[in-house]
Design an enzyme around this catalytic site. Structure first.
Site, PDB file in Angstrom:
ATOM      1  N   TYR A  24      42.454  95.130  99.087  1.00  0.00           N
ATOM      2  CA  TYR A  24      43.058  93.799  98.984  1.00  0.00           C
ATOM      3  C   TYR A  24      42.003  92.804  98.487  1.00  0.00           C
ATOM      4  O   TYR A  24      41.811  91.741  99.039  1.00  0.00           O
ATOM      5  CB  TYR A  24      43.633  93.358 100.337  1.00  0.00           C
ATOM      6  CG  TYR A  24      44.612  92.204 100.258  1.00  0.00           C
ATOM      7  CD1 TYR A  24      45.875  92.380  99.708  1.00  0.00           C
ATOM      8  CD2 TYR A  24      44.265  90.944 100.734  1.00  0.00           C
ATOM      9  CE1 TYR A  24      46.779  91.334  99.645  1.00  0.00           C
ATOM     10  CE2 TYR A  24      45.168  89.884 100.678  1.00  0.00           C
ATOM     11  CZ  TYR A  24      46.421  90.081 100.130  1.00  0.00           C
ATOM     12  OH  TYR A  24      47.321  89.026 100.063  1.00  0.00           O
ATOM     13  N   GLU A  83      33.514 102.497  92.855  1.00  0.00           N
ATOM     14  CA  GLU A  83      32.499 103.320  93.497  1.00  0.00           C
ATOM     15  C   GLU A  83      32.937 103.854  94.860  1.00  0.00           C
ATOM     16  O   GLU A  83      32.302 104.758  95.415  1.00  0.00           O
ATOM     17  CB  GLU A  83      31.188 102.537  93.647  1.00  0.00           C
ATOM     18  CG  GLU A  83      31.260 101.332  94.564  1.00  0.00           C
ATOM     19  CD  GLU A  83      31.655 100.053  93.864  1.00  0.00           C
ATOM     20  OE1 GLU A  83      31.354  98.971  94.405  1.00  0.00           O
ATOM     21  OE2 GLU A  83      32.259 100.126  92.761  1.00  0.00           O
ATOM     22  N   HIS A 107      42.429 101.339  86.820  1.00  0.00           N
ATOM     23  CA  HIS A 107      41.336 101.570  85.872  1.00  0.00           C
ATOM     24  C   HIS A 107      41.078 103.066  85.875  1.00  0.00           C
ATOM     25  O   HIS A 107      41.252 103.739  86.899  1.00  0.00           O
ATOM     26  CB  HIS A 107      40.102 100.786  86.334  1.00  0.00           C
ATOM     27  CG  HIS A 107      38.875 100.949  85.490  1.00  0.00           C
ATOM     28  ND1 HIS A 107      38.907 101.015  84.119  1.00  0.00           N
ATOM     29  CD2 HIS A 107      37.560 101.050  85.831  1.00  0.00           C
ATOM     30  CE1 HIS A 107      37.669 101.133  83.649  1.00  0.00           C
ATOM     31  NE2 HIS A 107      36.837 101.168  84.677  1.00  0.00           N
ATOM     32  N   GLU A 226      24.506  73.151  75.976  1.00  0.00           N
ATOM     33  CA  GLU A 226      24.719  73.747  74.661  1.00  0.00           C
ATOM     34  C   GLU A 226      24.889  75.257  74.700  1.00  0.00           C
ATOM     35  O   GLU A 226      25.613  75.820  73.873  1.00  0.00           O
ATOM     36  CB  GLU A 226      23.551  73.384  73.736  1.00  0.00           C
ATOM     37  CG  GLU A 226      23.467  71.907  73.406  1.00  0.00           C
ATOM     38  CD  GLU A 226      24.747  71.365  72.798  1.00  0.00           C
ATOM     39  OE1 GLU A 226      25.436  72.093  72.039  1.00  0.00           O
ATOM     40  OE2 GLU A 226      25.095  70.201  73.094  1.00  0.00           O
TER      41      GLU A 226
END
Length: 334
Positions: A24, A83, A107, A226
């Site tokens: 979760y 993992e 995944h 920048e």
């Protein structure tokens, strides 16, 4: 490449089925709540001592120990960190999965690199939203969604593709687009993008640009604005209009500089190193290193995290962001 939408999906395939979300964290929270709001029976599987038990319960979700959640479910979605998949699967998932049940991944890492080797009777597929968990939830609540990739690894029951589409649609992706791929393609492109461009490449480029300006005598605050702060403005343009849209939206001065100087930064040597990084992903060296790093207690990651946190761009940025009240802090990892 064909893109599928809600009209291409049979959502009824999930009717009467229970989905167990294992984990979760960022993605687990989004999937669990989106599926619940789509009318799916959802249960969340967590360790007894997990700090996520209270927020999951507060969201109105049923929370059980992982093995109990798996035993109840028709579909088990693994959304704990990569993992941890191997240990969780062997300790709390493998022996509790229903015969002919569905094992789902957000995944492909664990399947591609052998951390999880599913029983042959299981339907194994992937539904991978292309966005962080908070975006998956946020877009769903807006009545939209983020695109998802789906893939099938094992399909003894013949319904894996249909169930993957139905799951993706229930998670909001049918509104944004669903694309079919493979576990290998999703994993290898995802890891490469993270390492070479989106996370690793971007962080290194920001630090190098910041250091170049500061070493040349410019104020660190100017270098921060920048080289880091304005990156969001450019990314937003890229997200909406691609490279051409971004170039069209910036000033002629900025466009000329980008078109004539950019390739002096990303050189042939940079491309060669990108190829090396991809090769390490393809042949399993990155996965091996990552797994061994976790087994050793994260010594390298601990040092690198500290180095990033102590970099001057982070010290300056923390102070400047604190002065800009409208900037929200990013979500934390599970």
């Amino acid at each position: 490449m064909k893109v599928l939408y809600d009209g291409d999906v049979d959502r009824s395939l999930l009717t009467g089925k229970t989905v167990a979300i294992i984990g979760y964290g960022s993605q687990g929270r989004a999937h669990a709540n989106n599926l619940k709001d789509s009318g799916i029976d959802v249960v969340v599987g967590l360790r007894p001592d997990s700090v996520s038990r209270e927020p999951a319960g507060r969201a109105g979700l049923r929370v059980l120990e992982t093995g109990e959640a798996v035993a109840l479910a028709d579909l088990v979605m693994m959304l704990a960190p990569d993992e941890l998949h191997g240990a969780i699967y062997h300790e709390s998932v493998k022996d509790h999965l229903k015969q002919g049940g569905c094992l789902v991944f957000g995944h492909g890492f664990s399947i591609l690199y052998g951390q999880v080797v599913p029983r042959p009777d299981l339907n194994v597929f992937m539904v991978a939203p292309k966005g962080a968990g908070h975006m998956v939830r946020q877009e769903y609540l807006r009545g939209s969604g983020v695109p998802s990739l789906i893939a099938v690894h094992q399909d003894p029951g013949g319904l894996s593709r249909g169930l993957a589409l139905a799951y993706a649609a229930a998670n909001g992706s049918g509104r944004a687009g669903i694309i079919e791929t493979s576990f290998r393609e999703e994993t290898e492109t995802d890891l490469f993008g993270e390492q070479a461009v989106l996370c690793g490449g971007t962080a290194a480029l920001v630090q190098a640009g910041f250091e170049t300006l500061v070493e040349a005598g410019y104020a660190p605050e100017m270098a921060y604005f920048e080289c880091l702060h304005e990156l969001k403005l450019v990314v937003d343009l890229l997200y909406k209009g691609g490279l051409t849209g971004m170039l069209d939206a910036i000033s002629n001065t900025a466009e000329y500089g980008a078109l004539t100087r950019g390739r002096r930064i990303v050189t042939d040597e940079t491309r060669r190193v990108m190829g090396d990084i991809l090769a390490e992903i393809q042949d399993g060296r990155f996965a091996r290193d990552f797994i061994l790093e976790n087994q050793a207690g994260l010594p390298l990651m601990t040092v690198r995290r500290r180095q990033h946190a102590e970099h001057q761009v982070e010290q300056v940025g923390e102070r400047l962001r604190g002065m800009m009240a409208r900037i929200e802090k990013p979500g934390s990892k599970p």
